[in-house]
Write an enzyme that holds these catalytic residues in place. Structure first.
Site, short mmCIF file in Angstrom:
data_model
loop_
_atom_site.label_atom_id
_atom_site.label_comp_id
_atom_site.label_asym_id
_atom_site.label_seq_id
_atom_site.Cartn_x
_atom_site.Cartn_y
_atom_site.Cartn_z
CD GLN A 1 11.53 2.60 5.66
OE1 GLN A 1 11.27 3.24 4.66
NE2 GLN A 1 12.75 2.21 5.96
CB SER A 4 18.05 -8.20 8.99
OG SER A 4 19.15 -7.51 8.43
CG HIS A 34 19.05 -2.09 6.18
ND1 HIS A 34 20.00 -1.20 6.62
CD2 HIS A 34 18.53 -2.64 7.29
CE1 HIS A 34 20.05 -1.22 7.94
NE2 HIS A 34 19.16 -2.09 8.36
CG ASP A 91 -2.11 0.86 1.14
OD1 ASP A 91 -2.26 1.56 0.12
OD2 ASP A 91 -2.91 0.87 2.10
#
Length: 354
Positions: A244, A266, A247, A240
Site C-alpha cells: 500500500q 506524503s 497519497h 512486491d
C-alpha cells in the site's frame, strides 16, 4: 542462438564468461542446484547452497570468480562470471524457456476502446479490456483481459499490463513497466476531514500518479493519487504484491518494497532503499538513500543516515542486536539476582544476631 541445445563452450561464448571443464558438454535446460541433472545448467549465488556443489549432477554451474577460487578443485564444469551468478543464469532462462503467450494477438473484438484513445502499433489488447477517452497506449504494449486504462492516462511503450489491472484517470505509466494482476493505480487517497458533528468527509484528490520507466508493480498492490501533488515511483523501482502506497508518496530510483509493506501519505523514500515485508512507515517523513529496513520495521520519524534498521520504533540494527543479546541474558541475570537476594538475607540475619 535459436536451437534448444548448446555446448558449454557455446554458452560461455554467448554469456561472455570463462569456463572450466569439458567444452563439448551438451546442455538443454535449467534447474535448481539440488535437482539439476547432466543436461541442466544451474548456478550458485547464495553460499548456503554450496553444500550441494559436490553432489550436484549438473552439466554446468555458474559461479562467481571468488567462488571459483574456493571450489575449482571439485572437477565440475564451471561458468565463471564477474557479475552476479543469478543475473547470468537469468540470461540462460531466456535461451531455454519459451514465454507462454496469451493466444490473443492484436486487439480482441470484445475490447472496448474509446474513439479518442490513441493506440500505437504492435499493441495487444486482450478480451474485455477497456481503454477510456483520450488514453494513450504506446507501441508494443500488452493490455491484459479485463484491465482498465483510465481517461487521459498514458502507458509507455513495451509495458505489460496483466489481467484485471485498474489504471485510473490521469495516470502516467512509463516505458517497460510491468504491472501484475489486481493492482490498482490512481485511486483517491485516504484523506478525510471530520466535521463538527463527528462525520468524516472525504477530500477530493486532484493529483496524479506517475510511474517512471522500468518499474515493476506486484499483484494487488495499490498506489493512491495525491491530494494536490503527485504520487511518484521513480525509475527502476520494484514493488512486491500487496503493498500500500498512500497519497503524495514519492519512491526513489531503484528501490525495493517487499510484500505487505505500507507507506503513509506524503512520505519521501530515497534512492536504492529496501523496505522489508510488513514494514510500516508513517506519513510526512523522509527516508535517506541506501536505507535497508528489516521485516516488520515500524518507522515513526525520518531516517537521515544510510544503514540497516529494524524494530518498532525503528532503530539501527546494531542497537537491536545488543538489546536482543541482553534479553537472552535475562534468565541468568534473574538467577544472579535471586542468589544475591539470598546472600543479602543471610548477611542481614547475621547482622541482627550481632
Amino acid at each position: 542462438m535459436s536451437q534448444s541445445t548448446y555446448s558449454l563452450e557455446q554458452l560461455a561464448d554467448f554469456l561472455k564468461v570463462e569456463f572450466q571443464g569439458n567444452g563439448a558438454t551438451l546442455l538443454s535446460g535449467v534447474e535448481e542446484i539440488e535437482e539439476a541433472k547432466t543436461a541442466h545448467i544451474t548456478f550458485l549465488d547464495n553460499e548456503k547452497y554450496a553444500k550441494h556443489l559436490k553432489s550436484s549432477e549438473a552439466g554446468a554451474i555458474i559461479i562467481s570468480r571468488t567462488q571459483f577460487q574456493k571450489y575449482r578443485d571439485l572437477n565440475k564444469n564451471f561458468l565463471i562470471t564477474s557479475e552476479s551468478p543469478s543475473l547470468v543464469f537469468q540470461k540462460c532462462l531466456e535461451l531455454f524457456i519459451t514465454p507462454v503467450d496469451s493466444g490473443f494477438p492484436g486487439i480482441h473484438p470484445t475490447a472496448v476502446i474509446h474513439p479518442t484513445a490513441i493506440i500505437e502499433d504492435h499493441v495487444c489488447i486482450e478480451p474485455y479490456a477497456v481503454v477510456c477517452q483520450h488514453a494513450h497506449v504506446g507501441s508494443a504494449c500488452h493490455i491484459g483481459s479485463g484491465s482498465v486504462i483510465g481517461a487521459y492516462s498514458t502507458v509507455g511503450e513495451h509495458s505489460y499490463i496483466h489481467p484485471r489491472v485498474v489504471i485510473r484517470e490521469r495516470v502516467s505509466i512509463g516505458k517497460r513497466v510491468i504491472i501484475q494482476p489486481g493492482a490498482v493505480i490512481g485511486s483517491c487517497g485516504f484523506g478525510y476531514v471530520t466535521s463538527a458533528f463527528g462525520q468524516h468527509k472525504h477530500l477530493k484528490h486532484l493529483g496524479k500518479v506517475i510511474i517512471e520507466d522500468d518499474v515493476e508493480i506486484g499483484a494487488n498492490t495499490t498506489i493512491d493519487r495525491g491530494r494536490f501533488k503527485h504520487s511518484v515511483v521513480r525509475e527502476g523501482s520494484k514493488i512486491d504484491n500487496l503493498v500500500q502506497i498512500a497519497h503524495q508518496v514519492e519512491v526513489g530510483q531503484h528501490s525495493m518494497i517487499v510484500a505487505q509493506a505500507g507507506i503513509a501519505g506524503s512520505t519521501k523514500i530515497g534512492n536504492h532503499v529496501i523496505i522489508g515485508g510488513q514494514a510500516g512507515i508513517t506519513g510526512h517523513i523522509c527516508i535517506a538513500d541506501h536505507v535497508i529496513m528489516m521485516a516488520q520495521t515500524g518507522v515513526t520519524k525520518s531516517i537521515t543516515s544510510p544503514g540497516i534498521y529494524g524494530g518498532a520504533p525503528a532503530r539501527p540494527y546494531q542497537e537491536i542486536h545488543r538489546q536482543v543479546a541482553k534479553v537472552r541474558n535475562l534468565p541468568r541475570l534473574e538467577e544472579r539476582i535471586a542468589a544475591l537476594e539470598k546472600l543479602v538475607q543471610k548477611l542481614e540475619a547475621l547482622s541482627e544476631q550481632h
